[in-house]
Structure formats: structure tokens, C-alpha cells
Design a protein around this motif. Sequence first.
Motif, PDB file in Angstrom:
ATOM      1  N   ALA A 110      -1.153   3.160  36.221  1.00 56.99           N
ATOM      2  CA  ALA A 110      -1.224   2.479  34.927  1.00 56.99           C
ATOM      3  C   ALA A 110      -2.598   2.605  34.276  1.00 56.99           C
ATOM      4  CB  ALA A 110      -0.864   1.005  35.093  1.00 56.99           C
ATOM      5  N   ASP A 111      -3.643   2.777  35.072  1.00 59.80           N
ATOM      6  CA  ASP A 111      -4.995   2.858  34.514  1.00 59.80           C
ATOM      7  C   ASP A 111      -5.494   4.290  34.402  1.00 59.80           C
ATOM      8  OD1 ASP A 111      -5.259   0.053  34.276  1.00 59.80           O
ATOM      9  OD2 ASP A 111      -5.792  -0.102  36.396  1.00 59.80           O
ATOM     10  N   ASN A 112      -4.623   5.254  34.621  1.00 62.64           N
ATOM     11  CA  ASN A 112      -5.042   6.662  34.620  1.00 62.64           C
ATOM     12  C   ASN A 112      -4.864   7.362  33.274  1.00 62.64           C
ATOM     13  OD1 ASN A 112      -5.264   5.998  37.322  1.00 62.64           O
ATOM     14  ND2 ASN A 112      -4.433   7.920  38.068  1.00 62.64           N
ATOM     15  N   GLY A 113      -4.364   6.650  32.281  1.00 64.73           N
ATOM     16  CA  GLY A 113      -4.198   7.248  30.962  1.00 64.73           C
ATOM     17  C   GLY A 113      -2.898   7.986  30.753  1.00 64.73           C
ATOM     18  N   THR A 135       8.916   2.577  16.268  1.00 61.56           N
ATOM     19  CA  THR A 135       9.125   1.173  16.635  1.00 61.56           C
ATOM     20  C   THR A 135       9.689   1.083  18.044  1.00 61.56           C
ATOM     21  OG1 THR A 135      11.377   1.087  15.725  1.00 61.56           O
ATOM     22  CG2 THR A 135       9.572   0.531  14.233  1.00 61.56           C
ATOM     23  N   TRP A 136       9.510  -0.064  18.658  1.00 62.08           N
ATOM     24  CA  TRP A 136      10.130  -0.368  19.955  1.00 62.08           C
ATOM     25  C   TRP A 136      10.003  -1.869  20.187  1.00 62.08           C
ATOM     26  CZ3 TRP A 136       5.531   2.328  19.472  1.00 62.08           C
ATOM     27  CH2 TRP A 136       4.377   1.757  20.022  1.00 62.08           C
ATOM     28  N   THR A 137      10.618  -2.351  21.235  1.00 60.56           N
ATOM     29  CA  THR A 137      10.503  -3.767  21.567  1.00 60.56           C
ATOM     30  C   THR A 137       9.763  -3.919  22.886  1.00 60.56           C
ATOM     31  OG1 THR A 137      12.619  -3.869  22.767  1.00 60.56           O
ATOM     32  CG2 THR A 137      12.677  -4.293  20.386  1.00 60.56           C
ATOM     33  N   PHE A 138       9.110  -5.069  23.039  1.00 59.34           N
ATOM     34  CA  PHE A 138       8.429  -5.356  24.303  1.00 59.34           C
ATOM     35  C   PHE A 138       8.391  -6.864  24.531  1.00 59.34           C
ATOM     36  CE2 PHE A 138       5.083  -5.526  21.142  1.00 59.34           C
ATOM     37  CZ  PHE A 138       4.220  -6.532  21.560  1.00 59.34           C
ATOM     38  N   ASP A 139       8.252  -7.229  25.789  1.00 60.97           N
ATOM     39  CA  ASP A 139       8.230  -8.630  26.181  1.00 60.97           C
ATOM     40  C   ASP A 139       6.876  -9.233  25.796  1.00 60.97           C
ATOM     41  OD1 ASP A 139       8.201 -11.102  27.473  1.00 60.97           O
ATOM     42  OD2 ASP A 139       9.150 -10.341  29.295  1.00 60.97           O
ATOM     43  N   PRO A 140       6.854 -10.268  24.950  1.00 60.51           N
ATOM     44  CA  PRO A 140       5.566 -10.833  24.531  1.00 60.51           C
ATOM     45  C   PRO A 140       4.781 -11.469  25.667  1.00 60.51           C
ATOM     46  CG  PRO A 140       7.399 -12.202  23.787  1.00 60.51           C
ATOM     47  CD  PRO A 140       7.997 -10.942  24.301  1.00 60.51           C
ATOM     48  N   LEU A 141       5.459 -11.801  26.772  1.00 60.99           N
ATOM     49  CA  LEU A 141       4.761 -12.441  27.885  1.00 60.99           C
ATOM     50  C   LEU A 141       4.058 -11.447  28.798  1.00 60.99           C
ATOM     51  CD1 LEU A 141       7.197 -15.304  29.003  1.00 60.99           C
ATOM     52  CD2 LEU A 141       5.267 -15.395  27.419  1.00 60.99           C
ATOM     53  N   VAL A 142       4.338 -10.158  28.658  1.00 59.33           N
ATOM     54  CA  VAL A 142       3.678  -9.161  29.507  1.00 59.33           C
ATOM     55  C   VAL A 142       2.410  -8.722  28.781  1.00 59.33           C
ATOM     56  CG1 VAL A 142       3.922  -6.964  30.725  1.00 59.33           C
ATOM     57  CG2 VAL A 142       5.909  -8.454  30.443  1.00 59.33           C
ATOM     58  N   SER A 143       1.316  -9.409  29.077  1.00 59.47           N
ATOM     59  CA  SER A 143       0.095  -9.235  28.289  1.00 59.47           C
ATOM     60  C   SER A 143      -0.490  -7.843  28.422  1.00 59.47           C
ATOM     61  CB  SER A 143      -0.946 -10.281  28.699  1.00 59.47           C
ATOM     62  OG  SER A 143      -1.302 -10.150  30.064  1.00 59.47           O
ATOM     63  N   ARG A 144      -0.335  -7.222  29.582  1.00 62.14           N
ATOM     64  CA  ARG A 144      -0.886  -5.871  29.759  1.00 62.14           C
ATOM     65  C   ARG A 144      -0.218  -4.889  28.799  1.00 62.14           C
ATOM     66  NH1 ARG A 144      -3.364  -3.395  34.262  1.00 62.14           N
ATOM     67  NH2 ARG A 144      -3.263  -1.134  34.186  1.00 62.14           N
ATOM     68  N   ASN A 145       1.116  -4.934  28.721  1.00 64.72           N
ATOM     69  CA  ASN A 145       1.836  -4.060  27.790  1.00 64.72           C
ATOM     70  C   ASN A 145       1.508  -4.404  26.345  1.00 64.72           C
ATOM     71  OD1 ASN A 145       3.019  -2.851  29.978  1.00 64.72           O
ATOM     72  ND2 ASN A 145       5.046  -3.737  29.653  1.00 64.72           N
ATOM     73  N   ALA A 146       1.397  -5.689  26.057  1.00 65.89           N
ATOM     74  CA  ALA A 146       1.092  -6.113  24.696  1.00 65.89           C
ATOM     75  C   ALA A 146      -0.265  -5.575  24.256  1.00 65.89           C
ATOM     76  CB  ALA A 146       1.102  -7.642  24.610  1.00 65.89           C
ATOM     77  N   ARG A 147      -1.247  -5.640  25.145  1.00 67.31           N
ATOM     78  CA  ARG A 147      -2.577  -5.124  24.793  1.00 67.31           C
ATOM     79  C   ARG A 147      -2.521  -3.610  24.570  1.00 67.31           C
ATOM     80  NH1 ARG A 147      -7.170  -3.003  27.130  1.00 67.31           N
ATOM     81  NH2 ARG A 147      -9.077  -3.578  26.012  1.00 67.31           N
ATOM     82  N   PHE A 148      -1.792  -2.910  25.422  1.00 59.97           N
ATOM     83  CA  PHE A 148      -1.647  -1.466  25.256  1.00 59.97           C
ATOM     84  C   PHE A 148      -1.032  -1.145  23.891  1.00 59.97           C
ATOM     85  CE2 PHE A 148       0.973   2.381  25.644  1.00 59.97           C
ATOM     86  CZ  PHE A 148       0.034   3.308  26.072  1.00 59.97           C
ATOM     87  N   ASN A 149       0.037  -1.844  23.540  1.00 59.34           N
ATOM     88  CA  ASN A 149       0.756  -1.556  22.301  1.00 59.34           C
ATOM     89  C   ASN A 149      -0.066  -1.873  21.055  1.00 59.34           C
ATOM     90  OD1 ASN A 149       3.044  -0.787  23.763  1.00 59.34           O
ATOM     91  ND2 ASN A 149       3.938  -2.837  23.695  1.00 59.34           N
ATOM     92  N   LEU A 150      -0.670  -3.046  21.026  1.00 57.42           N
ATOM     93  CA  LEU A 150      -1.312  -3.517  19.802  1.00 57.42           C
ATOM     94  C   LEU A 150      -2.781  -3.137  19.708  1.00 57.42           C
ATOM     95  CD1 LEU A 150       0.242  -7.094  19.424  1.00 57.42           C
ATOM     96  CD2 LEU A 150       1.218  -4.859  18.875  1.00 57.42           C
ATOM     97  N   THR A 151      -3.492  -3.204  20.817  1.00 61.56           N
ATOM     98  CA  THR A 151      -4.929  -2.941  20.775  1.00 61.56           C
ATOM     99  C   THR A 151      -5.260  -1.478  21.027  1.00 61.56           C
ATOM    100  OG1 THR A 151      -5.456  -5.200  21.459  1.00 61.56           O
ATOM    101  CG2 THR A 151      -7.144  -3.531  21.840  1.00 61.56           C
ATOM    102  N   LYS A 152      -4.590  -0.863  22.002  1.00 62.65           N
ATOM    103  CA  LYS A 152      -4.950   0.509  22.365  1.00 62.65           C
ATOM    104  C   LYS A 152      -4.251   1.554  21.505  1.00 62.65           C
ATOM    105  CE  LYS A 152      -6.121   3.309  26.328  1.00 62.65           C
ATOM    106  NZ  LYS A 152      -6.266   3.355  27.799  1.00 62.65           N
ATOM    107  N   LEU A 153      -3.013   1.263  21.039  1.00 59.75           N
ATOM    108  CA  LEU A 153      -2.294   2.224  20.199  1.00 59.75           C
ATOM    109  C   LEU A 153      -2.462   1.946  18.712  1.00 59.75           C
ATOM    110  CD1 LEU A 153       1.120   2.673  22.058  1.00 59.75           C
ATOM    111  CD2 LEU A 153      -0.912   4.143  22.171  1.00 59.75           C
ATOM    112  N   GLY A 154      -2.641   0.676  18.330  1.00 61.11           N
ATOM    113  CA  GLY A 154      -2.780   0.341  16.913  1.00 61.11           C
ATOM    114  C   GLY A 154      -1.489  -0.120  16.269  1.00 61.11           C
TER     115      GLY A 154
END
Length: 288
Positions: A110-113, A135-154
Motif C-alpha cells: 500500500a505504501d509502494n506507490g 467517479t467511484w464510491t468509497f467508505d467514508p470511515l476508511v480514512s487511509r482510502n479517503a486521504r488517498f482519494n481526496l488529498t493524493k489524487l485531488g
Amino acid sequence: MSLSLEVSPLVRQARDASARAAAAARIRVVDESDLDRLRDVEALLITVWGTSPHGAPIPTDLLRSISHAGCNVTAAYSENGTLCGAAAAIVSPGNASMYSLIAGVLPGLADNGVGFALKQHQRAWALIRGIETMTWTFDPLVSRNARFNLTKLGAHADEYLENFYGLMEDDINAGDQSDRLVAVWPLTSRESVACSEGVPLATVLPGFGPADVRGIGPDGRPSVAESAGSLWCRVPTDIVALRGRDPEQAAAWRASVRDIFSTEFGRGRSAVGVTRGGWYRLETGGQQ
């Protein structure tokens, strides 16, 4: 879908960013259609998510159909040729947008890019075909995925879907309700371009005092705060572990976050970033 014969600067940028992301992760990312390799993709998805009473997350025959229809099945291979990640997406009518069905990497990577490289490949794939939104859906409670989607991808989110898939039955989510946020990834936006170049959105929780707290989480600590002109909402750092340890508290988090997001989205706010500590930044008027 027809491909444009003229390559725009943005397409070139997306291709270059995709190549750099793959090189940084030391993998090869390709569009996959070979039947035997699609069987490997199915096996990888089972490794990541397990199975449900319905079978594999996406079975080989469906992957084959997605590829044959001219949609996207992406595979990532390590330097020794081992499949280490995969993603699949379909195209909406009129090629207006691309809908990501699934994306996953082998446990431990998960941390290898690898995940970032998969998404950048999909971004380039879409832009080559004149598609500017994914577009896609994701679980709002999974903070790691949320950060990837919103912060790392934009990407950003301003729609909350309650129990979207019904009660979950796969190995990871079994017994939980399937609330989802809808990620909207504008592939040509300034934020997405910057993220593709390895410059994620700056999302840092500002300091706040007792007067700034707007809500308390199921763990007894502040979970909603208003500071520096933004509303901030916290979710657990590891909801999967919490479900196993304290399912009642996990369910309480689900209800709490559902109420907060539904209310704030109704007021015109969007989720535009997530901190490493699991705090969402909610803004009025989209990305800032």
C-alpha cells in the motif's frame, strides 16, 4: 470509442505523469485483456477483499467483458512479472465520465506507490479518449482510502449514499452497512494535475480550542471542529480493526459520520481533503 489523433498537452502530461508514477513504484502498468492474466486479476481481487456468497469481487468473465467492451482493465506487474495491483472501470453513456469499479494492490504494497500508479494510468487512459471526469464510491470511515482519494489524487466528494450496496458480506466488511461517499475526480483540474506530479493537496488540521468544537465522537474525543474558515470532521484511523475490537463503537461511528456528512453536504459543503490523522476538510464551494 475513437482515440484522438492529435495529442494535447494535457494528454502528454498525463502520459508522462503515469510513466513517472510507474517508474517510482518500480512496476509496469498496462491495459489487460489476456484471458489467463484476467484470471490472475480475479485471484488478486480475492486476495485483497476475499469472497462473498456471490463469489469473487469481479469474476474473470466480467473482467473479460469489460475489456472487450472497450472499457478499462488495468494491471500492474512487478519487475519480476508478478501481478501486484489491478483496477477496472467502465465508461458512462456518451463518454461523459469514467466509473471506477474497483482498484486494489497486494497486501503489504500500500505504501509502494502501486495504487497511485494505477490511478494515473487510468487518468491518462481517460484523457486520451476525451473523458475528463472519473467517479467511484468509497467508505467514508476508511480514512487511509479517503486521504488517498481526496488529498493524493485531488478528487472531492459532496454526495453521501446510505447503505449503497446493502449489508456487506465480503471478508473485510461483513456485517457492516455500506454507506459510501461519491468521489468525483476532475482529471483536468489544477489540483489533479498537481497531484499527478507528486504534489498532493496541503491538508493540515489547524489548531483549535474548546470553543471551536462542534461535536464529540463515539470515543469521547472531539470529532467535529470549525477552525480557520473550514469545518473538520474526524473518522477512526482504522475502522476495520475497530469493527473487530468494538463493533458497537464502529456502528456508532457509522451513524455519527452519516449524520454529519448528510447534513453538511445538504448545506453546500464538499469534502476536499483528509489529514493523516483522519480529519476531513469540508468547504463551501468546492476545492480551495
